[in-house]
Design an enzyme around this catalytic site. Sequence first.
Site, PDB file in Angstrom:
ATOM      1  N   PHE A  12     -24.639 -29.609 -67.810  1.00  0.00           N
ATOM      2  CA  PHE A  12     -25.114 -28.029 -67.224  1.00  0.00           C
ATOM      3  C   PHE A  12     -24.451 -27.846 -65.969  1.00  0.00           C
ATOM      4  O   PHE A  12     -23.062 -27.564 -65.518  1.00  0.00           O
ATOM      5  CB  PHE A  12     -26.166 -27.472 -68.352  1.00  0.00           C
ATOM      6  N   THR A 125     -35.024 -30.382 -56.895  1.00  0.00           N
ATOM      7  CA  THR A 125     -35.394 -29.488 -58.058  1.00  0.00           C
ATOM      8  C   THR A 125     -36.614 -28.749 -57.222  1.00  0.00           C
ATOM      9  O   THR A 125     -37.746 -29.811 -56.623  1.00  0.00           O
ATOM     10  CB  THR A 125     -35.818 -29.842 -59.095  1.00  0.00           C
ATOM     11  N   ASP A 126     -36.793 -27.533 -57.476  1.00  0.00           N
ATOM     12  CA  ASP A 126     -38.393 -27.145 -56.851  1.00  0.00           C
ATOM     13  C   ASP A 126     -39.887 -27.594 -57.115  1.00  0.00           C
ATOM     14  O   ASP A 126     -40.569 -27.406 -56.639  1.00  0.00           O
ATOM     15  CB  ASP A 126     -38.299 -25.319 -57.057  1.00  0.00           C
ATOM     16  N   GLU A 127     -39.353 -28.631 -58.035  1.00  0.00           N
ATOM     17  CA  GLU A 127     -40.382 -29.042 -58.858  1.00  0.00           C
ATOM     18  C   GLU A 127     -41.795 -30.111 -58.735  1.00  0.00           C
ATOM     19  O   GLU A 127     -42.712 -29.994 -58.724  1.00  0.00           O
ATOM     20  CB  GLU A 127     -39.791 -29.160 -60.109  1.00  0.00           C
ATOM     21  N   TYR A 151     -41.062 -36.360 -64.447  1.00  0.00           N
ATOM     22  CA  TYR A 151     -39.905 -35.778 -64.648  1.00  0.00           C
ATOM     23  C   TYR A 151     -39.744 -35.222 -63.047  1.00  0.00           C
ATOM     24  O   TYR A 151     -39.311 -35.927 -62.112  1.00  0.00           O
ATOM     25  CB  TYR A 151     -39.657 -34.336 -65.554  1.00  0.00           C
ATOM     26  N   SER A 152     -40.831 -34.304 -62.898  1.00  0.00           N
ATOM     27  CA  SER A 152     -40.503 -33.813 -61.446  1.00  0.00           C
ATOM     28  C   SER A 152     -41.465 -34.935 -59.884  1.00  0.00           C
ATOM     29  O   SER A 152     -40.721 -35.261 -59.167  1.00  0.00           O
ATOM     30  CB  SER A 152     -41.773 -32.556 -61.302  1.00  0.00           C
ATOM     31  N   ALA A 153     -41.947 -35.973 -61.006  1.00  0.00           N
ATOM     32  CA  ALA A 153     -42.639 -37.227 -60.322  1.00  0.00           C
ATOM     33  C   ALA A 153     -41.562 -38.318 -59.484  1.00  0.00           C
ATOM     34  O   ALA A 153     -41.225 -38.149 -58.672  1.00  0.00           O
ATOM     35  CB  ALA A 153     -43.465 -37.837 -60.634  1.00  0.00           C
ATOM     36  N   SER A 154     -40.539 -38.226 -60.706  1.00  0.00           N
ATOM     37  CA  SER A 154     -39.494 -39.404 -60.465  1.00  0.00           C
ATOM     38  C   SER A 154     -38.672 -38.399 -59.682  1.00  0.00           C
ATOM     39  O   SER A 154     -37.547 -38.781 -58.965  1.00  0.00           O
ATOM     40  CB  SER A 154     -38.462 -39.544 -61.710  1.00  0.00           C
ATOM     41  N   LYS A 155     -38.399 -37.046 -59.472  1.00  0.00           N
ATOM     42  CA  LYS A 155     -37.875 -36.223 -58.090  1.00  0.00           C
ATOM     43  C   LYS A 155     -37.644 -36.571 -57.320  1.00  0.00           C
ATOM     44  O   LYS A 155     -36.825 -36.608 -55.974  1.00  0.00           O
ATOM     45  CB  LYS A 155     -37.053 -35.187 -58.880  1.00  0.00           C
ATOM     46  N   ASP A 273     -49.626 -24.995 -75.451  1.00  0.00           N
ATOM     47  CA  ASP A 273     -49.142 -25.015 -74.601  1.00  0.00           C
ATOM     48  C   ASP A 273     -48.383 -26.672 -73.709  1.00  0.00           C
ATOM     49  O   ASP A 273     -49.396 -27.014 -74.382  1.00  0.00           O
ATOM     50  CB  ASP A 273     -50.265 -24.193 -73.616  1.00  0.00           C
TER      51      ASP A 273
HETATM   52  P1  NAD Z   1     -28.443 -31.867 -67.822  1.00  0.00           P
HETATM   53  O1  NAD Z   1     -29.262 -32.368 -68.343  1.00  0.00           O
HETATM   54  O2  NAD Z   1     -27.707 -31.009 -67.924  1.00  0.00           O
HETATM   55  O3  NAD Z   1     -27.569 -33.093 -67.259  1.00  0.00           O
HETATM   56  C1  NAD Z   1     -27.566 -34.432 -66.447  1.00  0.00           C
HETATM   57  C2  NAD Z   1     -26.427 -34.799 -67.115  1.00  0.00           C
HETATM   58  O4  NAD Z   1     -26.557 -36.149 -65.893  1.00  0.00           O
HETATM   59  C3  NAD Z   1     -25.990 -34.950 -67.887  1.00  0.00           C
HETATM   60  O5  NAD Z   1     -24.037 -35.404 -68.050  1.00  0.00           O
HETATM   61  C4  NAD Z   1     -25.940 -36.766 -68.378  1.00  0.00           C
HETATM   62  O6  NAD Z   1     -24.825 -36.672 -69.046  1.00  0.00           O
HETATM   63  C5  NAD Z   1     -26.259 -37.082 -67.041  1.00  0.00           C
HETATM   64  N1  NAD Z   1     -26.994 -38.283 -66.893  1.00  0.00           N
HETATM   65  C6  NAD Z   1     -28.630 -38.223 -67.759  1.00  0.00           C
HETATM   66  N2  NAD Z   1     -28.051 -40.124 -66.873  1.00  0.00           N
HETATM   67  C7  NAD Z   1     -27.845 -40.993 -66.290  1.00  0.00           C
HETATM   68  C8  NAD Z   1     -27.007 -41.859 -66.603  1.00  0.00           C
HETATM   69  N3  NAD Z   1     -28.008 -43.043 -65.811  1.00  0.00           N
HETATM   70  N4  NAD Z   1     -25.783 -42.146 -65.623  1.00  0.00           N
HETATM   71  C9  NAD Z   1     -24.236 -41.218 -64.725  1.00  0.00           C
HETATM   72  N5  NAD Z   1     -24.845 -40.440 -66.035  1.00  0.00           N
HETATM   73  C10 NAD Z   1     -26.024 -39.635 -66.110  1.00  0.00           C
HETATM   74  O7  NAD Z   1     -28.886 -31.749 -66.178  1.00  0.00           O
HETATM   75  P2  NAD Z   1     -28.888 -30.021 -65.494  1.00  0.00           P
HETATM   76  O8  NAD Z   1     -29.690 -28.958 -66.129  1.00  0.00           O
HETATM   77  O9  NAD Z   1     -27.323 -29.937 -65.193  1.00  0.00           O
HETATM   78  O10 NAD Z   1     -29.356 -30.959 -63.978  1.00  0.00           O
HETATM   79  C11 NAD Z   1     -28.165 -31.452 -62.928  1.00  0.00           C
HETATM   80  C12 NAD Z   1     -29.305 -31.896 -61.755  1.00  0.00           C
HETATM   81  O11 NAD Z   1     -30.431 -30.353 -60.999  1.00  0.00           O
HETATM   82  C13 NAD Z   1     -30.129 -32.934 -62.162  1.00  0.00           C
HETATM   83  O12 NAD Z   1     -30.363 -33.425 -60.747  1.00  0.00           O
HETATM   84  C14 NAD Z   1     -31.606 -31.466 -61.910  1.00  0.00           C
HETATM   85  O13 NAD Z   1     -33.028 -32.253 -61.626  1.00  0.00           O
HETATM   86  C15 NAD Z   1     -30.933 -30.832 -61.074  1.00  0.00           C
HETATM   87  N6  NAD Z   1     -31.784 -29.289 -61.135  1.00  0.00           N
HETATM   88  C16 NAD Z   1     -31.730 -28.495 -62.678  1.00  0.00           C
HETATM   89  C17 NAD Z   1     -32.042 -27.303 -62.764  1.00  0.00           C
HETATM   90  C18 NAD Z   1     -32.441 -26.216 -63.739  1.00  0.00           C
HETATM   91  O14 NAD Z   1     -32.397 -25.541 -63.811  1.00  0.00           O
HETATM   92  N7  NAD Z   1     -31.467 -27.194 -65.031  1.00  0.00           N
HETATM   93  C19 NAD Z   1     -32.374 -26.500 -61.283  1.00  0.00           C
HETATM   94  C20 NAD Z   1     -32.877 -27.688 -59.975  1.00  0.00           C
HETATM   95  C21 NAD Z   1     -32.593 -28.706 -59.833  1.00  0.00           C
HETATM   96  O1  DAU Z   2     -37.720 -25.742 -61.763  1.00  0.00           O
HETATM   97  C1  DAU Z   2     -35.956 -26.136 -61.867  1.00  0.00           C
HETATM   98  C2  DAU Z   2     -36.884 -27.235 -63.030  1.00  0.00           C
HETATM   99  O2  DAU Z   2     -36.587 -25.910 -64.530  1.00  0.00           O
HETATM  100  C3  DAU Z   2     -35.392 -27.962 -63.157  1.00  0.00           C
HETATM  101  O3  DAU Z   2     -35.754 -28.566 -62.451  1.00  0.00           O
HETATM  102  C4  DAU Z   2     -35.573 -28.600 -64.364  1.00  0.00           C
HETATM  103  O4  DAU Z   2     -34.645 -29.766 -64.903  1.00  0.00           O
HETATM  104  C5  DAU Z   2     -35.095 -27.646 -65.511  1.00  0.00           C
HETATM  105  O5  DAU Z   2     -35.410 -28.476 -66.957  1.00  0.00           O
HETATM  106  C6  DAU Z   2     -36.030 -27.142 -65.688  1.00  0.00           C
HETATM  107  O6  DAU Z   2     -37.821 -27.301 -65.794  1.00  0.00           O
HETATM  108  P1  DAU Z   2     -38.649 -25.556 -66.623  1.00  0.00           P
HETATM  109  O7  DAU Z   2     -39.753 -26.634 -67.134  1.00  0.00           O
HETATM  110  O8  DAU Z   2     -39.557 -24.730 -65.728  1.00  0.00           O
HETATM  111  O9  DAU Z   2     -37.144 -25.610 -67.627  1.00  0.00           O
HETATM  112  P2  DAU Z   2     -38.020 -24.896 -68.955  1.00  0.00           P
HETATM  113  O10 DAU Z   2     -36.197 -24.268 -69.673  1.00  0.00           O
HETATM  114  O11 DAU Z   2     -37.591 -26.272 -69.964  1.00  0.00           O
HETATM  115  O12 DAU Z   2     -38.857 -23.447 -69.549  1.00  0.00           O
HETATM  116  C7  DAU Z   2     -38.992 -23.078 -68.649  1.00  0.00           C
HETATM  117  C8  DAU Z   2     -40.263 -22.153 -68.700  1.00  0.00           C
HETATM  118  O13 DAU Z   2     -40.115 -21.444 -71.121  1.00  0.00           O
HETATM  119  C9  DAU Z   2     -41.330 -22.855 -69.169  1.00  0.00           C
HETATM  120  O14 DAU Z   2     -42.581 -21.778 -68.976  1.00  0.00           O
HETATM  121  C10 DAU Z   2     -42.270 -23.104 -69.819  1.00  0.00           C
HETATM  122  C11 DAU Z   2     -41.254 -22.559 -70.833  1.00  0.00           C
HETATM  123  N1  DAU Z   2     -41.372 -22.856 -72.894  1.00  0.00           N
HETATM  124  C12 DAU Z   2     -39.987 -23.342 -72.707  1.00  0.00           C
HETATM  125  C13 DAU Z   2     -39.373 -24.465 -73.622  1.00  0.00           C
HETATM  126  C14 DAU Z   2     -38.162 -24.800 -74.335  1.00  0.00           C
HETATM  127  C15 DAU Z   2     -41.361 -22.477 -73.280  1.00  0.00           C
HETATM  128  O15 DAU Z   2     -42.467 -21.344 -73.573  1.00  0.00           O
HETATM  129  N2  DAU Z   2     -40.733 -22.369 -74.656  1.00  0.00           N
HETATM  130  C16 DAU Z   2     -40.119 -23.033 -74.523  1.00  0.00           C
HETATM  131  O16 DAU Z   2     -39.691 -23.629 -76.044  1.00  0.00           O
END
Ligand code: NAD
Ligand code: DAU
Length: 338
Positions: A12, A125-127, A151-155, A273
């Site tokens: 994404f 990530t802020d997580e 997830y957040s522990a691994s980040k 939840d």
């Molecule tokens: P995403 O899940 O949409 O995309 C992750 C991409 O990484 C995918 O294209 C996947 O194929 C690739 N990938 C996964 N494992 C891999 C591996 N072992 N080697 C190579 N490629 C691999 O994630 P996103 O939402 O685009 O997030 C991107 C980055 O931003 C992540 O590091 C995430 O922690 C961070 N982030 C995301 C958000 C959010 O809201 N989505 C917010 C803050 C930070």
């Molecule tokens: O804060 C940054 C993070 O935001 C990134 O690091 C992560 O990669 C990203 O996935 C995102 O994490 P969240 O857990 O906050 O996002 P998610 O879209 O899964 O959920 C957003 C909120 O909505 C959360 O409070 C859980 C809730 N939720 C989510 C889903 C998928 C629901 O209530 N119903 C749902 O079906």
Amino acid sequence: MTTLLITGGAGFIGSNLVGMLAAAGQHRLVILDALTYAGNLQNLAGLIDSEHVVFVHGSITDADLLGKVFAEHSIDAVLHLAAESHVDRSIASAAPFVETNVTGTLRLLEAARAASVRRFVHVSTDEVYGTLGPDDAPFTEQTPLQPNSPYSASKAASDLLVRAFVHTYGMDCVTTRCSNNYGPYQFPEKLIPLMTLNALEGKSLPVYGDGRQVRDWLHVEDHCRGIMLALEHGRSGEVYNFGGYGERFNIDIVQRIIELTGADASLITHVTDRPGHDRRYAIDPRKASTELGWQPVHSVEQGLAETIAWYRSNATWCENVRSGAYLDYYAKHYGTSL
Ligand code: NAD
Ligand code: DAU
């Protein structure tokens, strides 16, 4: 012209970043992506065939491949986005998160160091900061790391590895920590695209618990501009928070999606939840503003409306993702299967 390695560029945020960097035309781009379920080559349609964008299929855990990529493409800097990114999946199975987010980041740091890259930008990530109470001040870069999900522990572990490579080896690394992103090409397992597609299809909208959890929404283009500024102007060893001044209750986001799609409010279903669910995230982005000159330009209201319009007008993308057909795109494009 410098060459950037972008890991996770088919995901994404990565694909939005590739689109913006390709449009700017200042860098050669090498995309490394394992194409997990979250990687979608359609996100890069029209980009990966251009002269300055190369796609490499493979994992950041593959040290041999990384060595070849750095040597063959003379990588100048790394934008590291590849990760397992979905909290619910990490609760179901934590091991892939440790493998990619921790071991993968370590392998990438080692390869980047061996290749003497100019800069390594680690997208986190802020997580990693854990959760806030309703009256707590937003997260700053000084907030202690208190991750609550696998997830957040691994980040957080990957952030600490980056920190260690700066302090131990003098590597030039910048870490960014961003709040929840939304926008085009987001995989519909995350809140906004899931609720949007379900609303458009008349399916139920599964709100976790009371829906009064708070997320701080940032448009993906604002995040990508922040990553580009961190690459150019960030100070090595520093962390920069990005957030959109966009705190909203989940239930309010879902209700707005219902209004914008014209769906029936009775589709809302309160479900069990998420275990260990963080109640509130909020970012204080003033350091990024002061040091990088970064400001979010998209309001949540406008950005959400545009995002829903994007999902409405990209029906083929949505159908291919919903059906799983997007997974065949690599074979169709390259003539060999994954
Ligand atoms: P995403 O899940 O949409 O995309 C992750 C991409 O990484 C995918 O294209 C996947 O194929 C690739 N990938 C996964 N494992 C891999 C591996 N072992 N080697 C190579 N490629 C691999 O994630 P996103 O939402 O685009 O997030 C991107 C980055 O931003 C992540 O590091 C995430 O922690 C961070 N982030 C995301 C958000 C959010 O809201 N989505 C917010 C803050 C930070
Ligand atoms: O804060 C940054 C993070 O935001 C990134 O690091 C992560 O990669 C990203 O996935 C995102 O994490 P969240 O857990 O906050 O996002 P998610 O879209 O899964 O959920 C957003 C909120 O909505 C959360 O409070 C859980 C809730 N939720 C989510 C889903 C998928 C629901 O209530 N119903 C749902 O079906």
